[in-house]
Design a protein around this motif. Structure first.
Motif, PDB file in Angstrom:
ATOM      1  N   CYS A   4       0.834  -1.189   0.000  1.00 56.13           N
ATOM      2  CA  CYS A   4       0.000   0.000   0.000  1.00 56.13           C
ATOM      3  C   CYS A   4       0.877   1.251   0.000  1.00 56.13           C
ATOM      4  N   LYS A  41      -7.071  -1.241   4.436  1.00 55.93           N
ATOM      5  CA  LYS A  41      -8.364  -1.704   3.941  1.00 55.93           C
ATOM      6  C   LYS A  41      -8.791  -0.946   2.686  1.00 55.93           C
ATOM      7  N   ALA A  42      -8.530   0.359   2.648  1.00 55.71           N
ATOM      8  CA  ALA A  42      -8.885   1.156   1.470  1.00 55.71           C
ATOM      9  C   ALA A  42      -8.075   0.703   0.255  1.00 55.71           C
ATOM     10  N   SER A  45      -9.292  -2.735  -0.832  1.00 60.16           N
ATOM     11  CA  SER A  45     -10.613  -2.636  -1.467  1.00 60.16           C
ATOM     12  C   SER A  45     -10.497  -2.177  -2.911  1.00 60.16           C
ATOM     13  N   ARG A  46      -9.660  -1.156  -3.156  1.00 59.94           N
ATOM     14  CA  ARG A  46      -9.464  -0.699  -4.534  1.00 59.94           C
ATOM     15  C   ARG A  46      -8.896  -1.817  -5.405  1.00 59.94           C
ATOM     16  N   LEU A  48      -9.157  -5.095  -4.946  1.00 54.83           N
ATOM     17  CA  LEU A  48     -10.182  -6.124  -5.148  1.00 54.83           C
ATOM     18  C   LEU A  48     -11.253  -5.653  -6.132  1.00 54.83           C
ATOM     19  N   ASN A  49     -11.675  -4.395  -6.010  1.00 54.96           N
ATOM     20  CA  ASN A  49     -12.667  -3.850  -6.947  1.00 54.96           C
ATOM     21  C   ASN A  49     -12.135  -3.860  -8.376  1.00 54.96           C
ATOM     22  N   ARG A  55     -17.717  -2.952  -7.287  1.00 53.03           N
ATOM     23  CA  ARG A  55     -17.502  -2.363  -5.959  1.00 53.03           C
ATOM     24  C   ARG A  55     -18.241  -3.222  -4.936  1.00 53.03           C
ATOM     25  N   GLU A  56     -17.538  -3.619  -3.920  1.00 50.71           N
ATOM     26  CA  GLU A  56     -18.114  -4.471  -2.884  1.00 50.71           C
ATOM     27  C   GLU A  56     -17.775  -3.904  -1.514  1.00 50.71           C
ATOM     28  N   LYS A  57     -18.490  -4.359  -0.537  1.00 50.50           N
ATOM     29  CA  LYS A  57     -18.118  -4.107   0.858  1.00 50.50           C
ATOM     30  C   LYS A  57     -17.329  -5.340   1.281  1.00 50.50           C
ATOM     31  N   TRP A  58     -16.015  -5.225   1.287  1.00 51.74           N
ATOM     32  CA  TRP A  58     -15.145  -6.376   1.498  1.00 51.74           C
ATOM     33  C   TRP A  58     -14.857  -6.642   2.970  1.00 51.74           C
ATOM     34  N   TRP A  59     -14.984  -5.638   3.817  1.00 49.60           N
ATOM     35  CA  TRP A  59     -14.476  -5.753   5.185  1.00 49.60           C
ATOM     36  C   TRP A  59     -15.560  -5.493   6.221  1.00 49.60           C
TER      37      TRP A  59
END
Length: 104
Positions: A4, A41-42, A45-46, A48-49, A55-59
């Motif tokens: 990251c 997490k941000a 998330s990017r 994974l998206n 776009r998902e709520k992964w966490w």
């Protein structure tokens, strides 16, 4: 492994372990653990998206964060990450960061 950019160079990723439904990350930084957790997490998330094209709520809303102040606390946390998480899956240890932590 891609790190990251928001946290690269500001501490060291010592280890991570992928478990059935969560991931344990052991990172040393001199900042609030919640800040590091939010940035990780941000970033994830990017990634994974982008990977899955949606776009998902992964966490979960938060996560477990702890300050570790002494060698005993560190050792207990490491033992928990390595041995206390049930079925073994992936484990990564960054030996250089680990050594820097103990020397610093």
């Amino acid at each position: 492994m891609r790190l990251c950019p928001a946290v690269r160079g500001r501490g060291g990723l010592c280890m991570w372990r992928m478990c059935d439904r969560h991931m344990c990350i052991w990172w040393f930084r001199r900042t609030w653990p919640e800040v590091t957790l939010g940035k990780l997490k941000a970033f994830a998330s990017r990634a994974l998206n982008d990977r899955f094209g949606r776009r998902e709520k992964w966490w979960a809303r938060h996560g477990s964060t702890r300050w570790l102040f002494d060698p005993r606390g560190v050792q207990e946390a490491v033992d928990y990450v390595v041995k206390g998480q049930g079925r073994k899956m992936s484990l990564y240890v960054n030996q250089r960061a680990w050594e820097e932590y103990w020397e610093g």
